[in-house]
Design a protein around this motif. Sequence first.
Motif, PDB file in Angstrom:
ATOM      1  N   ARG A  56       0.820  -1.218   0.000  1.00  0.00           N
ATOM      2  CA  ARG A  56       0.000   0.000   0.000  1.00  0.00           C
ATOM      3  C   ARG A  56       0.854   1.270   0.000  1.00  0.00           C
ATOM      4  NH1 ARG A  56      -4.724   1.716   4.256  1.00  0.00           N
ATOM      5  NH2 ARG A  56      -5.864   0.063   3.219  1.00  0.00           N
ATOM      6  N   THR A  57       0.517   2.201  -0.904  1.00  0.00           N
ATOM      7  CA  THR A  57       1.164   3.524  -0.913  1.00  0.00           C
ATOM      8  C   THR A  57       0.125   4.552  -0.529  1.00  0.00           C
ATOM      9  OG1 THR A  57       2.564   2.866  -2.769  1.00  0.00           O
ATOM     10  CG2 THR A  57       2.369   5.223  -2.354  1.00  0.00           C
ATOM     11  N   MET A  58       0.412   5.300   0.514  1.00  0.00           N
ATOM     12  CA  MET A  58      -0.497   6.370   0.947  1.00  0.00           C
ATOM     13  C   MET A  58      -0.133   7.616   0.141  1.00  0.00           C
ATOM     14  SD  MET A  58      -2.860   6.092   3.184  1.00  0.00           S
ATOM     15  CE  MET A  58      -4.144   7.225   3.709  1.00  0.00           C
ATOM     16  N   ALA A  59      -0.837   7.843  -0.949  1.00  0.00           N
ATOM     17  CA  ALA A  59      -0.477   8.954  -1.847  1.00  0.00           C
ATOM     18  C   ALA A  59      -0.890  10.297  -1.262  1.00  0.00           C
ATOM     19  CB  ALA A  59      -1.124   8.748  -3.218  1.00  0.00           C
ATOM     20  N   VAL A  60      -2.085  10.352  -0.662  1.00  0.00           N
ATOM     21  CA  VAL A  60      -2.575  11.571  -0.011  1.00  0.00           C
ATOM     22  C   VAL A  60      -3.089  11.162   1.357  1.00  0.00           C
ATOM     23  CG1 VAL A  60      -4.323  13.385  -0.088  1.00  0.00           C
ATOM     24  CG2 VAL A  60      -3.163  12.730  -2.189  1.00  0.00           C
ATOM     25  N   SER A  81       5.092  13.334  -3.834  1.00  0.00           N
ATOM     26  CA  SER A  81       4.506  13.831  -2.579  1.00  0.00           C
ATOM     27  C   SER A  81       2.978  13.837  -2.602  1.00  0.00           C
ATOM     28  CB  SER A  81       5.049  15.224  -2.240  1.00  0.00           C
ATOM     29  OG  SER A  81       4.820  16.121  -3.297  1.00  0.00           O
ATOM     30  N   GLY A  82       2.363  13.534  -3.755  1.00  0.00           N
ATOM     31  CA  GLY A  82       0.909  13.394  -3.802  1.00  0.00           C
ATOM     32  C   GLY A  82       0.171  14.534  -4.479  1.00  0.00           C
ATOM     33  N   LYS A  83       0.912  15.439  -5.122  1.00  0.00           N
ATOM     34  CA  LYS A  83       0.294  16.635  -5.705  1.00  0.00           C
ATOM     35  C   LYS A  83      -0.709  16.282  -6.816  1.00  0.00           C
ATOM     36  CE  LYS A  83       4.265  18.230  -7.038  1.00  0.00           C
ATOM     37  NZ  LYS A  83       5.150  17.098  -6.687  1.00  0.00           N
ATOM     38  N   THR A  84      -0.263  15.449  -7.755  1.00  0.00           N
ATOM     39  CA  THR A  84      -1.137  15.103  -8.886  1.00  0.00           C
ATOM     40  C   THR A  84      -2.341  14.307  -8.414  1.00  0.00           C
ATOM     41  OG1 THR A  84       0.749  15.127 -10.384  1.00  0.00           O
ATOM     42  CG2 THR A  84      -1.208  13.946 -11.138  1.00  0.00           C
ATOM     43  N   THR A  85      -2.119  13.412  -7.446  1.00  0.00           N
ATOM     44  CA  THR A  85      -3.236  12.633  -6.900  1.00  0.00           C
ATOM     45  C   THR A  85      -4.261  13.582  -6.272  1.00  0.00           C
ATOM     46  OG1 THR A  85      -1.716  10.813  -6.472  1.00  0.00           O
ATOM     47  CG2 THR A  85      -3.825  10.734  -5.341  1.00  0.00           C
TER      48      THR A  85
END
Length: 266
Positions: A56-60, A81-85
């Motif tokens: 599991r990757t916690m994108a946001v 760092s999750g910007k696009t997500t």
Amino acid sequence: MPTDFDAIENKSVPTPTSTDIVKGKSEAAAKSESTHRVSAIRAQNVGKWFGEGDARTMAVNGVSFDLYFGEMLFIVGPSGSGKTTLLSIISGILKPNEGSVIVKGQDLWQLSKDDLADFRLNTIGFVFQDYHLFPRLTTAENVAIPLILKKNKWGDAITEAKKYLDIVGLKERVDIVPVKLSGGEQQRVAIARAMVSHPSILILDEPTASLDGDTGRKILAFVHDQILNEKTCILIVTHDTRIFEFADRIMYMEDGKITGFDKAAI
Ligand SMILES: Nc1ncnc2c1ncn2[C@@H]1O[C@H](COP(=O)(O)OP(=O)(O)OP(=O)(O)O)[C@@H](O)[C@H]1O
């Protein structure tokens, strides 16, 4: 004949002093200074992960912030760092696993599929990093697409599209295909396409990534002056420190979380 874009091209943009940027502002502080402002987007404890178990990757991860009408907010952070997500979630493209996104008072992810599609068409203008122009269509046809989707007549849509290409300084380029344009010109076509349906929220993903510094600044000045008013707001994901001077606020992200806010020029 000079265009609006020419006027902005010729306008000098002041360079901020070090005191223009206040480092390390907390979100609460930034919020309290903005209490008179109307929230266009309110993200509340938004979480999104990919994969399960060990993979599991916690994108946001637990992201909460407001984007206010009349402001230009930058989201800045290292790769991954999750910007696009986050952009995809707040623009109605990617459903979060947890949290809510309130846009103009409505919970985006509680909308029906049709209402969500209407929201994407009528409220949001999205400029993708690599422009997403259709290579076989002329610039005018590319810009007309949102109007065609909104059931305008073809001829009317093309006329309106040409008006917007004139605004972005591409009046002479309406009948050629995107491959014959420079990167900066293609970017302006993408911006004209995002502007043509008068979105109240304009989202730009790395708008200056493939542009030289001067062109990047001109495009940002253009977007700022043409679009930003009390009924609109602009959200920009960028790595480009050369354009930070245009931000009203800068939100920093790392490992899917907000790490702080800078206030540039509220
Ligand atoms: N579809 C996906 N499947 C699996 N993992 C993903 C997916 N999309 C994003 N991720 C992961 O989520 C994390 C955040 O990715 P995201 O693309 O949102 O970051 P970013 O800050 O936009 O990065 P960049 O600046 O490089 O575009 C990364 O670890 C990424 O690998």
